[in-house]
Structures are given as C-alpha cells and as structure tokens.
Design an enzyme around this catalytic site. Structure first.
Site, short mmCIF file in Angstrom:
data_model
loop_
_atom_site.label_atom_id
_atom_site.label_comp_id
_atom_site.label_asym_id
_atom_site.label_seq_id
_atom_site.Cartn_x
_atom_site.Cartn_y
_atom_site.Cartn_z
N ASN A 10 0.90 -1.36 -0.14
CA ASN A 10 0.28 0.04 -0.14
C ASN A 10 0.75 1.37 0.24
O ASN A 10 1.70 1.84 1.01
CB ASN A 10 -0.57 0.25 1.37
N TRP A 11 0.71 1.66 -1.10
CA TRP A 11 2.15 3.16 -1.14
C TRP A 11 1.19 4.17 -0.46
O TRP A 11 2.57 5.59 -0.65
CB TRP A 11 1.97 3.42 -3.17
N LYS A 12 0.21 4.37 0.01
CA LYS A 12 -0.46 5.56 0.47
C LYS A 12 0.09 6.82 -0.78
O LYS A 12 -0.75 6.46 -1.66
CB LYS A 12 0.48 5.66 1.78
N HIS A 100 -9.57 1.57 5.20
CA HIS A 100 -8.37 0.92 5.88
C HIS A 100 -8.34 2.51 6.94
O HIS A 100 -8.80 3.45 7.05
CB HIS A 100 -7.26 1.75 4.80
N GLU A 102 -6.47 4.78 7.96
CA GLU A 102 -6.42 5.93 8.00
C GLU A 102 -7.88 6.72 7.21
O GLU A 102 -8.05 7.54 6.97
CB GLU A 102 -4.98 6.05 6.64
N GLU A 172 -4.90 -4.61 11.13
CA GLU A 172 -4.34 -3.90 11.19
C GLU A 172 -4.27 -3.12 12.57
O GLU A 172 -5.38 -2.04 12.90
CB GLU A 172 -4.51 -2.39 10.05
N GLY A 178 3.03 2.64 10.96
CA GLY A 178 4.12 3.53 11.57
C GLY A 178 4.39 4.43 12.03
O GLY A 178 4.83 5.47 12.46
N SER A 218 4.08 -1.71 10.56
CA SER A 218 5.00 -1.43 10.46
C SER A 218 5.62 -2.79 10.14
O SER A 218 6.83 -3.49 10.53
CB SER A 218 5.76 -1.43 11.57
N GLY A 239 2.63 -1.30 3.84
CA GLY A 239 2.81 0.61 4.07
C GLY A 239 4.21 0.73 4.08
O GLY A 239 4.82 0.41 2.83
N GLY A 240 5.20 1.44 4.69
CA GLY A 240 6.02 2.01 4.42
C GLY A 240 7.35 1.48 3.73
O GLY A 240 8.22 1.54 3.07
#
Length: 258
Positions: A10-12, A100, A102, A172, A178, A218, A239-240
């Site tokens: 997931n590149w957001k 999600h 967010e 999640e 994050g 994470s 994610g990251g």
C-alpha cells in the site's frame, strides 16, 4: 485448505506515475518464479499511477496483481473527486483496499460505508481487502477482539458465503501503523483466529477456510516471517516497507521456506 499468502504493498500518497513505473520494473527483476509460485503479490499505487502500473504489468507479463487504495460504492454519479468500481475494473484492478484505518480516521469512513464498498467491489468482479483494527486506547480498555470482529461482521453484512470465501481481511492494529511498533506474532495469530472463527460462525466452514487474513502494521523484512508464522495469518498489508522496490522484494523473499 492451503491458503497462498498474499503480500500487498500500500503506497498511500507516495510515488508519481514515473516513480511507479521504475518501481515495478525493479521489483520484477528482483523476484523469481519461485517467489511468485509461493506468494501472491499486489501493488496499490495512487489513482494517478494505476494506468501506468497496469501498462507495465501487462506489457511485461509480470505476475503481480494491480490493486487500488480506495473506491466509491456507486458506479457513477455526481461525486466529485471519487473513483467508481467500474473505473477500477476497466483497468484490470484485482484488489481494492476498503476501510483502511486512515480512511476511517481522516475521512469519516464508517462501518456502513465500508459495507457498501465491499459489496460494490464484489459486484464489479474485484476482491476487497477489508481492513479492521483497534487503536491504542481501545486496546488498553480491553475488548479489542470484540471490536475488531464487530467491524468485520458489519463489513460482511449481506455478503454471500461463497463470496466471503474469496475475500481478504487485513488486521491492522492502528497503534502499530507507522509507529515502528508491532503486535507480536502471538497477538497477530490470536486476532486472525478470532476473525476466522467469526467468519465460520456467520458464513460457514468453507468461507472460514477460504478467507485470507493479512497482518498490517510496521511489517518489514526482519519481522515478516515471524508475523506470518501463525496458521491463521495468510499474508501482510505493507505500508512503508513497500515504497522501496529492493526492500519490498527482500520482504517477499523472506517467505521462502528454510
């Protein structure tokens, strides 16, 4: 039933379409046929990069699925700035992230809108990745399992059992997104087992055996093998660590046996 792991990047709100093209080419070079045989991979770029990523995947016959980060539940209409399921399906999108944390936290997503999106994604022939999870305050207060199971039950309202069997659920823990903190492998397995048990109770044993449950929070190359070690954890929503092709490839290759 043996469930093939699904690792989703997931590149957001990262990567232009040019960045995305370079990423896909580098990732394809870094993975081999054995990686793809053992693990399904999906990439979820921003809407502006979807067409570019689709073109590279199709032209080079790269066995990676295209995914989206969100969707509206209507096929068309006066919804400025939104993207419909039909638009995504026409780009050969396979997976759509729905609900999600967010989206819930910053954009007012509710269990009701998540449920609408799940049904819309399925109606368009795509697979939703349904996100569920608790924040730190909810976890500390107790009852996190009931809360997370309740989110899933709301999302699956009015979904047929045979459709549920093909779904993906991403657990999640919001307190681990994050932040550099992660749930333990035992935490991930316990919640995944509770979610699978809820699917069995509501939709039957075949649905429970078929649904894939990811862990997200994470995840990185150093912890992914441990986090996916439980029998009910079938992949990762990353994610990251999915923003760098070399790191993401290394994460995927950590799932090779031995």
């Amino acid at each position: 039933m043996s469930r093939k792991p699904l690792v989703s990047g997931n590149w957001k709100m990262h990567h232009t379409h040019l960045d995305a093209i370079a990423f896909v080419q580098k990732l394809a070079f870094s993975l081999d046929a054995e990686d793809h045989r053992r693990t399904d991979v999906s990439l979820h770029p921003a809407f502006t990069a979807l067409r570019s990523v689709q073109t590279v995947l199709d032209a080079d016959r790269i066995p990676v699925a295209l995914g989206a980060q969100d969707v509206h539940w209507e096929q068309k209409g006066a919804f400025t700035g939104e993207i419909s399921p039909l638009m995504l399906a026409k780009l050969n999108v396979s997976y759509v992230i729905v609900g999600h944390s967010e989206r819930r936290q910053y954009f007012g997503e509710t269990d009701e809108t998540v449920s609408k999106k799940v049904r819309a994604v399925l109606a368009a022939g795509m697979t939703p990745i349904i996100c569920v999870g608790e924040n730190e305050e909810q976890r500390e207060a107790g009852g996190a399992e009931d809360l997370v199971v309740g989110q899933l039950e709301a999302a699956l309202r009015s979904v047929a059992p045979e459709a549920v069997a093909s779904l993906v659920v991403a657990y999640e823990p919001i307190w681990a997104i994050g932040t550099g903190r992660t749930a333990t492998p035992d935490d991930a397995q316990a919640m995944a087992a509770a979610l699978r048990a809820a699917v069995v109770a509501d939709h039957g044993s075949e649905a429970g055996a078929g649904v894939r449950i990811q862990y997200g929070g994470s995840v990185n190359p150093d912890n992914v093998a441990d986090m996916l070690g439980g029998p009910d954890v079938d992949g990762a929503l990353v994610g990251g660590a999915s923003l760098d092709a070399e790191v993401f490839a290394r994460l995927i290759t950590q799932l090779r046996p031995g």
